[in-house]
Motif scaffolding. Structure first.
Motif, PDB file in Angstrom:
ATOM      1  N   SER A 208      -9.626 -48.067  12.609  1.00  0.00           N
ATOM      2  CA  SER A 208     -10.254 -49.062  11.742  1.00  0.00           C
ATOM      3  C   SER A 208     -11.766 -48.875  11.678  1.00  0.00           C
ATOM      4  O   SER A 208     -12.378 -49.015  10.609  1.00  0.00           O
ATOM      5  CB  SER A 208      -9.938 -50.478  12.235  1.00  0.00           C
ATOM      6  N   ALA A 209     -12.379 -48.559  12.822  1.00  0.00           N
ATOM      7  CA  ALA A 209     -13.829 -48.372  12.858  1.00  0.00           C
ATOM      8  C   ALA A 209     -14.243 -47.146  12.057  1.00  0.00           C
ATOM      9  O   ALA A 209     -15.247 -47.164  11.345  1.00  0.00           O
ATOM     10  CB  ALA A 209     -14.307 -48.237  14.302  1.00  0.00           C
ATOM     11  N   ALA A 210     -13.477 -46.065  12.169  1.00  0.00           N
ATOM     12  CA  ALA A 210     -13.785 -44.858  11.401  1.00  0.00           C
ATOM     13  C   ALA A 210     -13.686 -45.126   9.905  1.00  0.00           C
ATOM     14  O   ALA A 210     -14.542 -44.700   9.121  1.00  0.00           O
ATOM     15  CB  ALA A 210     -12.838 -43.726  11.805  1.00  0.00           C
ATOM     16  N   ILE A 211     -12.650 -45.855   9.514  1.00  0.00           N
ATOM     17  CA  ILE A 211     -12.450 -46.179   8.097  1.00  0.00           C
ATOM     18  C   ILE A 211     -13.579 -47.069   7.587  1.00  0.00           C
ATOM     19  O   ILE A 211     -14.153 -46.826   6.520  1.00  0.00           O
ATOM     20  CB  ILE A 211     -11.087 -46.878   7.894  1.00  0.00           C
ATOM     21  N   ALA A 212     -13.911 -48.128   8.362  1.00  0.00           N
ATOM     22  CA  ALA A 212     -14.968 -49.047   7.935  1.00  0.00           C
ATOM     23  C   ALA A 212     -16.310 -48.332   7.838  1.00  0.00           C
ATOM     24  O   ALA A 212     -17.078 -48.541   6.894  1.00  0.00           O
ATOM     25  CB  ALA A 212     -15.071 -50.213   8.912  1.00  0.00           C
ATOM     26  N   THR A 213     -16.597 -47.473   8.813  1.00  0.00           N
ATOM     27  CA  THR A 213     -17.867 -46.753   8.814  1.00  0.00           C
ATOM     28  C   THR A 213     -17.956 -45.791   7.642  1.00  0.00           C
ATOM     29  O   THR A 213     -18.988 -45.694   6.974  1.00  0.00           O
ATOM     30  CB  THR A 213     -18.033 -45.971  10.137  1.00  0.00           C
ATOM     31  N   SER A 214     -16.869 -45.084   7.378  1.00  0.00           N
ATOM     32  CA  SER A 214     -16.856 -44.159   6.245  1.00  0.00           C
ATOM     33  C   SER A 214     -17.110 -44.898   4.937  1.00  0.00           C
ATOM     34  O   SER A 214     -17.856 -44.437   4.074  1.00  0.00           O
ATOM     35  CB  SER A 214     -15.512 -43.428   6.184  1.00  0.00           C
ATOM     36  N   GLY A 215     -16.492 -46.082   4.800  1.00  0.00           N
ATOM     37  CA  GLY A 215     -16.728 -46.879   3.603  1.00  0.00           C
ATOM     38  C   GLY A 215     -18.155 -47.362   3.507  1.00  0.00           C
ATOM     39  O   GLY A 215     -18.752 -47.375   2.432  1.00  0.00           O
ATOM     40  N   ALA A 216     -18.730 -47.742   4.649  1.00  0.00           N
ATOM     41  CA  ALA A 216     -20.093 -48.284   4.666  1.00  0.00           C
ATOM     42  C   ALA A 216     -21.129 -47.243   4.274  1.00  0.00           C
ATOM     43  O   ALA A 216     -22.155 -47.567   3.683  1.00  0.00           O
ATOM     44  CB  ALA A 216     -20.418 -48.854   6.042  1.00  0.00           C
ATOM     45  N   ILE A 217     -20.885 -45.974   4.611  1.00  0.00           N
ATOM     46  CA  ILE A 217     -21.862 -44.922   4.313  1.00  0.00           C
ATOM     47  C   ILE A 217     -21.381 -44.006   3.188  1.00  0.00           C
ATOM     48  O   ILE A 217     -21.976 -42.960   2.960  1.00  0.00           O
ATOM     49  CB  ILE A 217     -22.178 -44.088   5.576  1.00  0.00           C
ATOM     50  N   LYS A 218     -20.288 -44.420   2.514  1.00  0.00           N
ATOM     51  CA  LYS A 218     -19.699 -43.612   1.445  1.00  0.00           C
ATOM     52  C   LYS A 218     -19.431 -42.195   1.953  1.00  0.00           C
ATOM     53  O   LYS A 218     -19.829 -41.189   1.355  1.00  0.00           O
ATOM     54  CB  LYS A 218     -20.612 -43.589   0.218  1.00  0.00           C
ATOM     55  N   GLY A 219     -18.752 -42.116   3.090  1.00  0.00           N
ATOM     56  CA  GLY A 219     -18.534 -40.851   3.780  1.00  0.00           C
ATOM     57  C   GLY A 219     -17.528 -39.943   3.104  1.00  0.00           C
ATOM     58  O   GLY A 219     -16.711 -40.362   2.283  1.00  0.00           O
ATOM     59  N   ASP A 220     -17.567 -38.686   3.514  1.00  0.00           N
ATOM     60  CA  ASP A 220     -16.661 -37.652   3.013  1.00  0.00           C
ATOM     61  C   ASP A 220     -15.257 -37.934   3.550  1.00  0.00           C
ATOM     62  O   ASP A 220     -15.055 -38.064   4.758  1.00  0.00           O
ATOM     63  CB  ASP A 220     -17.161 -36.284   3.493  1.00  0.00           C
ATOM     64  N   SER A 221     -14.263 -37.989   2.665  1.00  0.00           N
ATOM     65  CA  SER A 221     -12.895 -38.309   3.081  1.00  0.00           C
ATOM     66  C   SER A 221     -12.314 -37.234   3.993  1.00  0.00           C
ATOM     67  O   SER A 221     -11.463 -37.512   4.847  1.00  0.00           O
ATOM     68  CB  SER A 221     -11.994 -38.493   1.855  1.00  0.00           C
ATOM     69  N   LYS A 222     -12.766 -35.990   3.844  1.00  0.00           N
ATOM     70  CA  LYS A 222     -12.269 -34.912   4.706  1.00  0.00           C
ATOM     71  C   LYS A 222     -12.753 -35.118   6.137  1.00  0.00           C
ATOM     72  O   LYS A 222     -12.009 -34.908   7.100  1.00  0.00           O
ATOM     73  CB  LYS A 222     -12.734 -33.553   4.174  1.00  0.00           C
ATOM     74  N   LYS A 223     -13.997 -35.529   6.284  1.00  0.00           N
ATOM     75  CA  LYS A 223     -14.534 -35.808   7.624  1.00  0.00           C
ATOM     76  C   LYS A 223     -13.810 -37.004   8.235  1.00  0.00           C
ATOM     77  O   LYS A 223     -13.501 -37.017   9.426  1.00  0.00           O
ATOM     78  CB  LYS A 223     -16.034 -36.078   7.545  1.00  0.00           C
ATOM     79  N   LEU A 224     -13.532 -38.002   7.415  1.00  0.00           N
ATOM     80  CA  LEU A 224     -12.823 -39.186   7.896  1.00  0.00           C
ATOM     81  C   LEU A 224     -11.434 -38.804   8.403  1.00  0.00           C
ATOM     82  O   LEU A 224     -11.018 -39.232   9.478  1.00  0.00           O
ATOM     83  CB  LEU A 224     -12.718 -40.227   6.784  1.00  0.00           C
ATOM     84  N   SER A 225     -10.706 -37.991   7.640  1.00  0.00           N
ATOM     85  CA  SER A 225      -9.357 -37.602   8.051  1.00  0.00           C
ATOM     86  C   SER A 225      -9.394 -36.811   9.351  1.00  0.00           C
ATOM     87  O   SER A 225      -8.496 -36.922  10.195  1.00  0.00           O
ATOM     88  CB  SER A 225      -8.680 -36.776   6.952  1.00  0.00           C
ATOM     89  N   TYR A 226     -10.430 -36.013   9.530  1.00  0.00           N
ATOM     90  CA  TYR A 226     -10.586 -35.246  10.768  1.00  0.00           C
ATOM     91  C   TYR A 226     -10.771 -36.188  11.960  1.00  0.00           C
ATOM     92  O   TYR A 226     -10.118 -36.035  12.999  1.00  0.00           O
ATOM     93  CB  TYR A 226     -11.791 -34.308  10.642  1.00  0.00           C
ATOM     94  N   VAL A 227     -11.659 -37.171  11.813  1.00  0.00           N
ATOM     95  CA  VAL A 227     -11.915 -38.113  12.906  1.00  0.00           C
ATOM     96  C   VAL A 227     -10.663 -38.916  13.227  1.00  0.00           C
ATOM     97  O   VAL A 227     -10.321 -39.110  14.408  1.00  0.00           O
ATOM     98  CB  VAL A 227     -13.088 -39.059  12.541  1.00  0.00           C
ATOM     99  N   ILE A 228      -9.946 -39.361  12.196  1.00  0.00           N
ATOM    100  CA  ILE A 228      -8.721 -40.134  12.410  1.00  0.00           C
ATOM    101  C   ILE A 228      -7.704 -39.311  13.185  1.00  0.00           C
ATOM    102  O   ILE A 228      -7.044 -39.800  14.109  1.00  0.00           O
ATOM    103  CB  ILE A 228      -8.113 -40.565  11.060  1.00  0.00           C
ATOM    104  N   SER A 229      -7.571 -38.034  12.824  1.00  0.00           N
ATOM    105  CA  SER A 229      -6.619 -37.162  13.508  1.00  0.00           C
ATOM    106  C   SER A 229      -6.974 -37.029  14.984  1.00  0.00           C
ATOM    107  O   SER A 229      -6.094 -37.091  15.854  1.00  0.00           O
ATOM    108  CB  SER A 229      -6.610 -35.771  12.851  1.00  0.00           C
ATOM    109  N   ILE A 230      -8.265 -36.851  15.287  1.00  0.00           N
ATOM    110  CA  ILE A 230      -8.701 -36.734  16.688  1.00  0.00           C
ATOM    111  C   ILE A 230      -8.381 -38.019  17.454  1.00  0.00           C
ATOM    112  O   ILE A 230      -7.884 -37.989  18.583  1.00  0.00           O
ATOM    113  CB  ILE A 230     -10.212 -36.450  16.767  1.00  0.00           C
ATOM    114  N   VAL A 231      -8.666 -39.170  16.841  1.00  0.00           N
ATOM    115  CA  VAL A 231      -8.426 -40.466  17.493  1.00  0.00           C
ATOM    116  C   VAL A 231      -6.957 -40.620  17.865  1.00  0.00           C
ATOM    117  O   VAL A 231      -6.614 -40.968  19.004  1.00  0.00           O
ATOM    118  CB  VAL A 231      -8.857 -41.628  16.570  1.00  0.00           C
ATOM    119  N   LEU A 232      -6.075 -40.342  16.909  1.00  0.00           N
ATOM    120  CA  LEU A 232      -4.650 -40.559  17.130  1.00  0.00           C
ATOM    121  C   LEU A 232      -4.075 -39.567  18.143  1.00  0.00           C
ATOM    122  O   LEU A 232      -3.234 -39.925  18.979  1.00  0.00           O
ATOM    123  CB  LEU A 232      -3.894 -40.454  15.800  1.00  0.00           C
TER     124      LEU A 232
END
Length: 417
Positions: A208-232
Motif C-alpha cells: 500500500s505504501a509503495a502504491i501511495a508513494t508512486s501515485g504521490a510522485i507520479k512514479g514510473d509503473s515499472k519501478k512500482l511493479s519491481y518494488v511490489i515484487s520485492i516486498v511480496l
C-alpha cells in the motif's frame, strides 16, 4: 494540465469517481462481494464458480465497467477502446483473484496483485498484444481509485484504540527506517523516484505504501511493479523464520508481536506470522502494523509536498522557489481524496453504516489494485524488470530491511518487554 478533449484532470477524475462509489454505497446500493476462496477442485466448482457467485462477479464487473467508461469520457480517452479493452483486463484480473484464493497459496501470503502482475507479464512478454489494448490501459487511474477507497478504512478512532506504545513504535520505526533506506538508495546511485518508493515500502506498510508513494510522485509503473515484487517475495521467508528466531532469543509474545508488526511489510503476512506465535503476539502485531498503516496518509501528503517543491517543477520555474499556486497545481489531488475519505468515515459516518459497507469497500479496493497490476504487467517487459540496473534497488531494499529488523527489535524490546 487539462487537454482540449478532457473534462477533468486525472487526479480530479479519480476523486470524483472514488467518491461516486462511496456515495452510492452509503445510499444503500451495496457492492457485491464475490467469494474467491477455495481449497479443493470441488470447492472451486461449487463455491467460486457457482451460478450465484458468478452473478455477483458480473455485478461487480458492471459497476467497474461503468466507472472505466466514465473515466474514459472525463479524460478524453477512446471510449470504444476502453469498451473493448477493460473486459479483457477484468477477465485476467478475475483469474488472478481465483488463483490467489487457493488456500495453499494464501498460506504463503501470495497476494492477488502478484498473480495479476505475473499474468500480465507472461502475456506481454510471450505474445504480441494489440495496440488498441495497450493504449487503453489505465494503471494510475485504477491505483488511485483503490487508494481513495483505502481511505475509508483508516479510522481515527481506531488509531486511539491501537494504543500509545504501538503509535510510538510506529513513529520511531517509520521515520528512522525511511531515512536510512533513502540514504542507502542514494549512496548506491539509485534515482530519487525509485529511492522514495523503496523507502516507503520498507518502512511503512509494504504494498500500500509503495502504491501511495508512486501515485504521490507520479512514479514510473515499472519501478512500482519491481518494488511490489520485492516486498511480496521478501515477506515469505520473514513469515516463516522470524517467529523461530524470536523463540530462540527467548522473546515474550508481546515483544515478538511488536517486532513482527513493525518489520514485516504486509498486513496479511503480519497476521500469518503472528498466528504462528500465539494470541497475544497476534494482537500486538496487528496493533503495531495498523499504527504504521495509519501513517500512510500523512506520509503520502508529506512526500507529495516534498516532490512538488523539489522535483516536479516546470522548466520555467525550476530555478526559482515555487509559489503556492505552483505547488497546488502540481500537488496530486487524489491524496486529498484519501484524507477526505478517512475524515468522512472517522467523524461523520456512523459505526453501524461503516460495518455494513466496509466489506464491500475492502473487496472493491483490492479489485482496483489488482486491475492496476494486471495493466502494469501488460505494458512491462522482463528485460525492464531484470536488467543490470535492477540489482541496485534489490540490494538497497534488502539492506534497509535488515536495518529495519534490528531497529524494530530494539524498539519493541524497550517498549513492550
Amino acid at each position: 494540465m487539462i487537454k482540449n478533449n478532457q473534462l477533468l484532470s486525472e487526479d480530479w477524475t479519480v476523486v470524483f469517481l472514488g467518491f461516486f462509489l462511496i456515495i452510492i454505497a452509503l445510499l444503500g446500493i451495496l457492492v457485491p462481494t464475490p467469494s474467491f476462496g477455495w481449497e479443493t477442485t470441488s470447492e472451486l466448482t461449487e463455491k467460486v464458480l457457482s451460478g450465484k457467485n458468478l452473478i455477483k462477479l458480473v455485478q461487480v464487473f458492471g459497476i467497474t465497467y461503468v466507472i472505466a467508461l466514465l473515466s474514459a469520457r472525463l479524460l478524453g480517452k477512446s471510449i470504444k477502446g476502453t469498451a473493448k479493452g477493460f473486459p479483457i483486463v477484468f477477465g485476467l484480473t478475475s483469474l488472478a483473484l481465483i488463483l490467489a484464493g487457493n488456500a495453499f497459496l494464501k498460506n504463503w501470503n501470495l497476494e492477488a496483485v502478484i498473480f495479476s502482475l505475473a499474468i500480465g507479464l507472461l502475456l506481454s512478454n510471450f505474445f504480441t498484444l494489440p495496440g488498441w489494448l495497450t493504449e487503453t490501459l489505465s494503471t494510475e487511474l485504477f491505483v488511485k481509485i483503490g487508494l481513495i477507497l483505502l481511505g475509508t478504512s483508516v479510522i481515527f478512532g481506531d488509531i486511539l484504540k491501537a494504543g500509545s506504545l504501538g503509535l510510538i513504535q510506529a513513529l520511531v520505526v517509520v521515520i528512522s527506517v525511511w531515512y536510512f533506506a533513502f540514504w542507502v538508495s542514494k549512496k548506491m546511485g539509485i534515482d530519487e523516484e525509485f529511492a522514495i518508493m523503496i523507502s516507503s515500502a520498507v518502512s511503512i506498510c509494504g504494498v500500500s505504501a509503495a502504491i501511495a508513494t508512486s501515485g504521490a510522485i507520479k512514479g514510473d509503473s515499472k519501478k512500482l511493479s519491481y518494488v511490489i515484487s520485492i516486498v511480496l517475495i521478501t515477506a515469505i521467508p520473514m513469515i516463516i523464520f522470524l517467529p523461530f528466531i524470536a523463540q530462540a532469543l527467548g522473546l515474550s509474545q508481546a515483544v515478538t508481536g511488536a517486532w513482527l508488526g513493525g518489520t514485516i511489510d504486509t498486513t496479511g503476512a503480519v497476521i500469518a506470522s503472528g498466528t504462528m506465535v500465539g494470541e497475544e503476539a497476534l494482537k500486538i502485531s496487528t496493533i503495531v502494523k495498523f499504527s504504521q498503516n495509519v501513517l500512510l496518509g500523512f506520509a503520502a501528503f508529506a512526500i507529495s509536498i516534498y516532490w512538488t517543491m523539489t522535483n516536479n517543477q516546470s522548466d520555467t520555474v525550476k530555478e526559482s522557489k515555487p509559489t503556492l499556486g505552483i505547488i497546488w497545481e502540481r500537488f496530486p489531488k487524489f491524496v486529498l481524496g484519501f484524507i477526505a475519505a478517512s475524515l468522512l468515515f472517522s467523524f461523520v459516518i456512523s459505526s453501524e453504516t461503516i460495518d455494513s459497507v466496509k466489506g464491500g469497500f475492502k473487496a472493491l479496493q483490492g479489485l482496483w489494485f489488482a486491475l492496476a497490476f494486471t495493466s502494469i504487467g501488460l505494458e512491462t517487459k522482463f528485460s525492464d524488470l531484470f536488467s543490470k540496473e535492477g540489482k541496485k534497488p534489490l540490494y538497497a531494499f534488502l539492506i534497509a530491511q535488515l536495518f529495519n529488523v534490528f531497529v524494530t527489535l530494539a524498539v519493541a524490546y524497550l517498549l513492550f518487554n
